[in-house]
Design a protein around this motif. Sequence first.
Motif, PDB file in Angstrom:
ATOM      1  N   TRP A 128     -14.181   1.649  -2.092  1.00  0.00           N
ATOM      2  CA  TRP A 128     -13.126   1.357  -1.124  1.00  0.00           C
ATOM      3  C   TRP A 128     -13.668   0.545   0.046  1.00  0.00           C
ATOM      4  O   TRP A 128     -14.776   0.793   0.520  1.00  0.00           O
ATOM      5  N   LYS A 134      -8.643  -0.469   0.451  1.00  0.00           N
ATOM      6  CA  LYS A 134      -8.391  -1.219  -0.780  1.00  0.00           C
ATOM      7  C   LYS A 134      -9.538  -1.054  -1.765  1.00  0.00           C
ATOM      8  O   LYS A 134     -10.712  -1.053  -1.366  1.00  0.00           O
ATOM      9  N   PRO A 172       0.812  -1.219   0.000  1.00  0.00           N
ATOM     10  CA  PRO A 172       0.000   0.000   0.000  1.00  0.00           C
ATOM     11  C   PRO A 172       0.841   1.263   0.000  1.00  0.00           C
ATOM     12  O   PRO A 172       1.951   1.293   0.533  1.00  0.00           O
ATOM     13  N   TRP A 188      -4.157   0.030  -3.158  1.00  0.00           N
ATOM     14  CA  TRP A 188      -4.176  -0.130  -1.702  1.00  0.00           C
ATOM     15  C   TRP A 188      -3.517   1.109  -1.107  1.00  0.00           C
ATOM     16  O   TRP A 188      -2.435   1.519  -1.539  1.00  0.00           O
TER      17      TRP A 188
END
Length: 308
Positions: free
Chosen positions: A31, A181, A19, A195
């Motif tokens: 998300w 994510k 991420p 991410w």
Amino acid sequence: LTMPRRKDELPARIEPCLPTLVPSAPKGPQWVHEIKWDGYRLAVHINGQDVRAITRNGFDWTDRFPTIIEAAGKLRVKSAILDGEACVLNAQGISDFGLMQAAIARGRKPSDKVVLYAFDLLFLDGQDLRSQTLASRRMCLVEVLERTAHPGLVLSEEIEGSGEAVFRHACQLGLEGIVSKRKDLPYSSGRTTAWLKTKCVLRDDFVVIGYEPGVGGAVNKLRVARRDEDGVLHYAGGVGSGLSERLSKGLKARLDKIALAKPVIKGLREKGIIWTEPKVVVEVEYRGVTMADQRLRHPAFKGVREDK
């Protein structure tokens, strides 16, 4: 006629999806959010009776995670790759990297308190799932984990809704932060904006380039540097808080073996420092960096990253 699905070969290693750090959690229905676990990133490979734990950088640490290996071996699958984080929870139920380190230290009996919080499924029974959306992969993961319950293998729960609200609650609970994510995108190895991580406090890996000796054969302060994407080291200052006497003595013995006459970063003029080769990576928690010289503000040592 229905053609049989082509079977994919189980990869020996998949570079993990990493991420990107952002200052605030993303917004929008595409998300989903999870707790940011504080442990060791692992890919658990299952191939028949053979089960292996592979670290983020590709090291085989199967022998350090017997509880996770036992749990994964009981899953009713022929082949699979689980992506997750190996953690140990403290008394408050929060993942603690220091406890994780102690639990898998060499020379100690492996702890049964180590748990894999699984958050993705990359391969299942001859099928590579990376091209599928996160939502689809998660459905498969939930189904696989529900087949066999085991305390060493736990689903990392997803939280729908406002990322800002989820992040605020995570910080109130004393957690490190959250990972958000995109549920509509495939798995992408390497650093990605699919991410995103939002941290309540900043915590990163730094390379040790020297130390300030303390009394009684201990380390008073480490000198650390940040490595950029091009591999160049940039000085980040000293870290002393969080170093116990026992740990600092062990670090000193390790660093003395890689001592150098001059610092690896040119232009450093600090006196009384034992400079070292940049071979030891440590995790440091901090509250930001100074604008003038990019030194860490209120840094605290959290542990040595043996997997890096």
